[in-house]
Write a protein that holds these residues in place. Structure first.
Motif: not given
Length: 136
Positions: A8-23
């Motif tokens: 996304p260009e913007w988000s209210e709730q940004l999420r990322v993946l951890t090294q082990d694939g968890q959001l």
């Protein structure tokens, strides 16, 4: 990730993946932050004409995430300008964060296009990489 991955260009709730694939919820590992605002009990006051928030230094010429911590008197469209990026987003009434992806070098973030009569207080702007935050 595949070539069809989209971000996304913007988000209210940004999420990322951890090294082990968890959001996970994202935090910003800030390389730069906003300087202290001058509006009493508000920080940086943004109204319909818009406003520019200075950072404590200039960013590198890479993609960064910008977190804008704010409280708004009403829902409103907003345009965020930082470096080579101009992003149309939305802010919501109440206390929230807005995450915006920005490219290029910049030493300030501009908010404009806020609906007439809407008051926005920006407490903090953080610029850096999105990293996994605490579990929710």
């Amino acid at each position: 990730l595949t070539s069809k991955s989209r971000f996304p260009e913007w988000s209210e709730q940004l999420r990322v993946l951890t090294q082990d694939g968890q959001l996970r919820r994202a935090d910003i590992k800030a390389d730069h932050e906003s300087v202290e605002g001058t509006a009493p009990d508000c920080g940086h006051r943004i109204t319909a004409p818009g406003g520019t928030i200075e950072l404590d230094g200039s960013t590198s010429d890479f993609s960064s995430w910008v977190r804008i911590g704010y409280i708004s008197s009403a829902d409103s469209p907003v345009t965020i300008t930082a470096g080579d990026s101009e992003v149309d987003a939305r802010i919501r009434q109440g206390l929230h964060s807005l995450f915006v992806r920005a490219d290029g070098t910049f030493d300030s973030v501009r908010l404009s296009g806020v609906r007439e009569g809407t008051n926005v207080c920006v407490d903090i702007v953080e610029v850096g990489d999105a990293v996994p935050g605490d579990t929710e």
